[in-house]
Write an enzyme that holds these catalytic residues in place. Structure first.
Site, mmCIF file in Angstrom:
data_model
loop_
_atom_site.group_PDB
_atom_site.id
_atom_site.type_symbol
_atom_site.label_atom_id
_atom_site.label_comp_id
_atom_site.label_asym_id
_atom_site.label_seq_id
_atom_site.Cartn_x
_atom_site.Cartn_y
_atom_site.Cartn_z
ATOM 1 N N THR A 136 0.580 -1.237 -0.026
ATOM 2 C CA THR A 136 0.106 0.089 -0.077
ATOM 3 C C THR A 136 0.609 1.477 -0.084
ATOM 4 O OG1 THR A 136 -1.336 1.399 1.405
ATOM 5 C CG2 THR A 136 -0.022 -0.573 2.594
ATOM 6 N N GLU A 138 0.032 3.607 1.808
ATOM 7 C CA GLU A 138 0.073 3.952 3.221
ATOM 8 C C GLU A 138 1.533 3.824 3.757
ATOM 9 O OE1 GLU A 138 -2.041 5.510 5.542
ATOM 10 O OE2 GLU A 138 -2.791 6.146 3.789
ATOM 11 N N TYR A 160 -1.356 0.075 10.595
ATOM 12 C CA TYR A 160 -1.649 -0.570 9.420
ATOM 13 C C TYR A 160 -0.371 -0.437 8.618
ATOM 14 C CZ TYR A 160 -3.442 -1.128 4.831
ATOM 15 O OH TYR A 160 -3.776 -1.387 3.480
ATOM 16 N N LYS A 164 2.343 -3.415 7.127
ATOM 17 C CA LYS A 164 2.445 -3.701 5.631
ATOM 18 C C LYS A 164 3.983 -3.311 5.334
ATOM 19 C CE LYS A 164 -1.879 -4.332 4.074
ATOM 20 N NZ LYS A 164 -2.549 -5.400 2.971
HETATM 21 P P1 NAP Z 1 -11.161 -5.009 2.161
HETATM 22 O O1 NAP Z 1 -12.402 -4.755 1.026
HETATM 23 O O2 NAP Z 1 -11.281 -4.509 3.311
HETATM 24 O O3 NAP Z 1 -11.202 -6.581 2.113
HETATM 25 C C1 NAP Z 1 -10.239 -7.208 2.970
HETATM 26 C C2 NAP Z 1 -10.589 -8.728 2.918
HETATM 27 O O4 NAP Z 1 -9.812 -9.504 3.905
HETATM 28 C C3 NAP Z 1 -11.971 -9.000 3.437
HETATM 29 O O5 NAP Z 1 -12.506 -10.130 2.502
HETATM 30 C C4 NAP Z 1 -11.908 -9.541 4.876
HETATM 31 O O6 NAP Z 1 -12.823 -10.571 5.215
HETATM 32 C C5 NAP Z 1 -10.614 -10.326 4.725
HETATM 33 N N1 NAP Z 1 -10.026 -10.471 6.219
HETATM 34 C C6 NAP Z 1 -9.563 -9.548 6.901
HETATM 35 N N2 NAP Z 1 -9.145 -10.139 8.037
HETATM 36 C C7 NAP Z 1 -8.803 -11.478 7.584
HETATM 37 C C8 NAP Z 1 -8.220 -12.525 8.243
HETATM 38 N N3 NAP Z 1 -7.719 -12.772 9.510
HETATM 39 N N4 NAP Z 1 -8.167 -13.723 7.857
HETATM 40 C C9 NAP Z 1 -8.994 -13.928 6.216
HETATM 41 N N5 NAP Z 1 -9.610 -12.896 5.909
HETATM 42 C C10 NAP Z 1 -9.235 -11.596 6.523
HETATM 43 O O7 NAP Z 1 -10.016 -4.541 1.393
HETATM 44 P P2 NAP Z 1 -9.572 -4.230 -0.160
HETATM 45 O O8 NAP Z 1 -9.960 -2.725 -0.401
HETATM 46 O O9 NAP Z 1 -10.310 -5.098 -1.206
HETATM 47 O O10 NAP Z 1 -8.083 -4.463 -0.296
HETATM 48 C C11 NAP Z 1 -7.318 -5.421 -0.570
HETATM 49 C C12 NAP Z 1 -6.133 -5.725 -0.007
HETATM 50 O O11 NAP Z 1 -5.267 -4.460 -0.534
HETATM 51 C C13 NAP Z 1 -5.981 -5.363 1.423
HETATM 52 O O12 NAP Z 1 -4.939 -6.129 1.687
HETATM 53 C C14 NAP Z 1 -5.552 -3.865 1.702
HETATM 54 O O13 NAP Z 1 -4.887 -3.655 2.767
HETATM 55 C C15 NAP Z 1 -4.852 -3.817 0.424
HETATM 56 N N6 NAP Z 1 -4.997 -2.182 -0.347
HETATM 57 C C16 NAP Z 1 -6.012 -1.724 -0.513
HETATM 58 C C17 NAP Z 1 -6.032 -0.590 -1.116
HETATM 59 C C18 NAP Z 1 -7.130 0.279 -1.325
HETATM 60 O O14 NAP Z 1 -7.303 1.314 -1.624
HETATM 61 N N7 NAP Z 1 -8.477 -0.370 -1.611
HETATM 62 C C19 NAP Z 1 -4.847 0.031 -1.383
HETATM 63 C C20 NAP Z 1 -3.625 -0.535 -1.248
HETATM 64 C C21 NAP Z 1 -3.544 -1.884 -0.603
HETATM 65 P P3 NAP Z 1 -13.989 -9.942 6.109
HETATM 66 O O15 NAP Z 1 -15.051 -9.772 5.171
HETATM 67 O O16 NAP Z 1 -14.461 -11.229 6.712
HETATM 68 O O17 NAP Z 1 -13.751 -8.900 6.929
HETATM 69 O O1 F7E Z 2 -9.323 7.868 4.209
HETATM 70 C C1 F7E Z 2 -9.774 11.185 5.321
HETATM 71 C C2 F7E Z 2 -8.758 10.340 6.089
HETATM 72 O O2 F7E Z 2 -10.270 5.466 4.996
HETATM 73 C C3 F7E Z 2 -8.787 8.660 3.067
HETATM 74 C C4 F7E Z 2 -7.370 1.797 2.705
HETATM 75 O O3 F7E Z 2 -7.723 1.083 1.445
HETATM 76 O O4 F7E Z 2 -6.213 3.231 1.139
HETATM 77 C C5 F7E Z 2 -7.103 3.444 2.226
HETATM 78 O O5 F7E Z 2 -6.737 4.103 3.297
HETATM 79 C C6 F7E Z 2 -8.550 10.051 3.597
HETATM 80 C C7 F7E Z 2 -7.761 10.133 4.841
HETATM 81 O O6 F7E Z 2 -8.665 5.642 3.272
HETATM 82 C C8 F7E Z 2 -13.009 10.892 6.926
HETATM 83 O O7 F7E Z 2 -8.305 11.047 7.155
HETATM 84 C C9 F7E Z 2 -11.939 12.568 6.164
HETATM 85 O O8 F7E Z 2 -6.807 10.782 4.848
HETATM 86 O O9 F7E Z 2 -10.807 6.601 2.702
HETATM 87 P P1 F7E Z 2 -9.727 6.350 3.699
HETATM 88 P P2 F7E Z 2 -7.102 5.584 3.386
HETATM 89 O O10 F7E Z 2 -6.941 5.900 4.919
HETATM 90 O O11 F7E Z 2 -6.077 6.467 2.479
HETATM 91 C C10 F7E Z 2 -4.814 2.889 1.532
HETATM 92 C C11 F7E Z 2 -4.021 2.972 0.257
HETATM 93 C C12 F7E Z 2 -4.868 1.558 2.109
HETATM 94 O O12 F7E Z 2 -3.923 0.792 1.894
HETATM 95 C C13 F7E Z 2 -5.825 1.387 3.030
HETATM 96 O O13 F7E Z 2 -6.236 -0.144 3.206
HETATM 97 O O14 F7E Z 2 -9.897 10.618 3.928
HETATM 98 N N1 F7E Z 2 -11.109 11.513 5.835
HETATM 99 N N2 F7E Z 2 -12.998 12.072 6.781
HETATM 100 C C14 F7E Z 2 -11.664 10.267 6.292
HETATM 101 N N3 F7E Z 2 -11.843 8.834 5.988
HETATM 102 C C15 F7E Z 2 -12.619 8.040 6.578
HETATM 103 N N4 F7E Z 2 -12.517 6.794 6.454
HETATM 104 N N5 F7E Z 2 -13.880 8.655 7.146
HETATM 105 C C16 F7E Z 2 -14.039 9.785 7.413
HETATM 106 O O15 F7E Z 2 -15.082 10.208 7.687
#
Ligand code: NAP
Ligand code: F7E
Length: 335
Positions: A136, A138, A160, A164
């Site tokens: 990520t 992050e 987090y 990672k």
């Molecule tokens: P998500 O919608 O939160 O999906 C995460 C998945 O992991 C869910 O199916 C969840 O199952 C499962 N999980 C959580 N804890 C687990 C455990 N202990 N054992 C088995 N399964 C578990 O996330 P996503 O947005 O699809 O992202 C996929 C991956 O990419 C994650 O690793 C995330 O950190 C990474 N990532 C995401 C982004 C983004 O912007 N979306 C960017 C960079 C990296 P439940 O439904 O049971 O909770």
């Molecule tokens: O926040 C601000 C918050 O929670 C984005 C995950 O998929 O992307 C995701 O992480 C921004 C942040 O995503 C609210 O403070 C304001 O600056 O949608 P988010 P994230 O933290 O960037 C990365 C790449 C991952 O890997 C992660 O798994 O928005 N923000 N107000 C808020 N965020 C949330 N959630 N809720 C608010 O009310």
């Protein structure tokens, strides 16, 4: 099963990316195994449309109970399925939540991938099984250079992101130590109509749909100044697959190269239904984090050059697609 048919294993299959990836691999004629963990209520709604009866003989999609915090389940699923490709998407993926449950986050997000890598090695599958780790942006946290590339040093700012970073390095370490085909995708934020409700983009698109239909009066948010490089999940799962189709394993930054603030997301989303976000948004301290990542911007040069990957869906269309989808969800009363 035909001889040339590939087998994939996806952890986190019922999450946003897992569901899109499962669909993509099925289209490419893979047999897809997914890991889901036990929960007290059914949460497979993102993959229900591809679910197959477990008794079906010539199945293409199968779910297994497992948990990446449980080595024995990880090991036995890998032993049973002997996959050609493993995509480790499972994680406690919410940055703010990781401050509340730091130890669990480390167990799942840092040690989870280690358990998978160890199982590949233990079952002597390192010459067969390719591994993708969901890294990520992050990890760049307090950014040390802009835009961020594969060479930018990490400075994680949450439990987090720290977890990672461990996952990133252990994946690289197993690649170098045991000659495994293991890749880190360093993916910037990617969203879609399937995004979890607690992430800011989906929180906004659903609020817009509810406010437009008089089902919600206000939207409480935290830091509106934060800037992210937001892309579409459908584009990003293509990049994951491409990484595992290369001759050599490498790590890749995946993003659009464009940056927008939470405010800009709000503007486009509310304007789409002829509303002004300033009339509805209230700032709430509860949504600020103990440490914030203010700005992230990708330089996806390497992915463009080597994977021939580039995003197809731009920011404005992403926002509009999410709002349109939630307007439909509200109209159909599915949410
Ligand atoms: P998500 O919608 O939160 O999906 C995460 C998945 O992991 C869910 O199916 C969840 O199952 C499962 N999980 C959580 N804890 C687990 C455990 N202990 N054992 C088995 N399964 C578990 O996330 P996503 O947005 O699809 O992202 C996929 C991956 O990419 C994650 O690793 C995330 O950190 C990474 N990532 C995401 C982004 C983004 O912007 N979306 C960017 C960079 C990296 P439940 O439904 O049971 O909770
Ligand atoms: O926040 C601000 C918050 O929670 C984005 C995950 O998929 O992307 C995701 O992480 C921004 C942040 O995503 C609210 O403070 C304001 O600056 O949608 P988010 P994230 O933290 O960037 C990365 C790449 C991952 O890997 C992660 O798994 O928005 N923000 N107000 C808020 N965020 C949330 N959630 N809720 C608010 O009310």
């Amino acid at each position: 099963m035909k001889n040339n048919q590939k087998i994939a294993l996806i952890t986190g299959v019922n999450g946003q990316d897992g569901a899109y990836l499962a669909e993509l691999l099925l289209k490419k004629n893979y047999i897809v195994h997914g890991v889901k963990r036990r929960s007290s209520s059914i949460n497979t709604f993102r993959v229900d449309h591809i679910y197959q009866d477990p008794h079906e003989k010539n199945y293409k999609f199968r779910l297994h109970y497992g948990d990446i915090t449980d080595s024995s389940s990880v090991s036995s699923i890998i032993k049973k399925t002997k996959p050609d490709e493993i995509y480790n998407l499972a994680a406690q993926s919410h940055v703010a939540v990781s401050f509340e449950v730091p130890e669990y986050t480390a167990n799942a997000d840092a040690l989870g991938p280690l358990r998978i890598l160890e199982a590949i090695k233990f079952h002597k599958l390192q010459n067969k099984t390719k591994f993708y780790q969901a890294g990520t942006s992050e990890m760049f946290g307090k950014v040390q250079q802009t835009p961020q590339t594969e060479k930018t040093p990490f400075y994680p700012k949450s439990p987090y992101a720290v977890s990672k970073v461990y996952a990133h390095w252990i994946t690289k370490n197993y690649r170098e130590s045991y000659n495994m085909f293991a890749c880190n995708g360093i993916l910037f934020n990617h969203e879609s109509p399937r995004r979890g409700f607690e992430f800011v983009t989906r929180k906004i698109s659903l609020a817009v749909a509810k406010i437009k239909n008089n089902l919600q009066k206000e939207l409480r948010l935290g830091n509106l100044e934060a800037k992210r490089d937001w892309g579409h999940a459908r584009d990003y799962i293509e990049a994951m697959w491409l990484m595992l189709q290369q001759n050599d394993p490498e790590d890749y930054v995946i993003g659009t190269g464009e940056q927008h603030s939470v405010k800009e997301f709000l503007e486009i989303a509310f304007n789409h239904v002829n509303l002004n976000y300033q009339d509805y948004v209230k700032i709430d301290k509860a949504f600020f984090r103990p440490a914030e990542v203010e700005t992230l911007l990708a330089d996806p040069f390497n992915a463009k050059k080597k994977l021939k990957w580039s995003p197809k869906i731009n920011f404005e269309n992403l926002v509009k697609e999410m709002v349109e989808s939630d307007l439909k969800n509200v109209k159909d009363k599915v949410i």
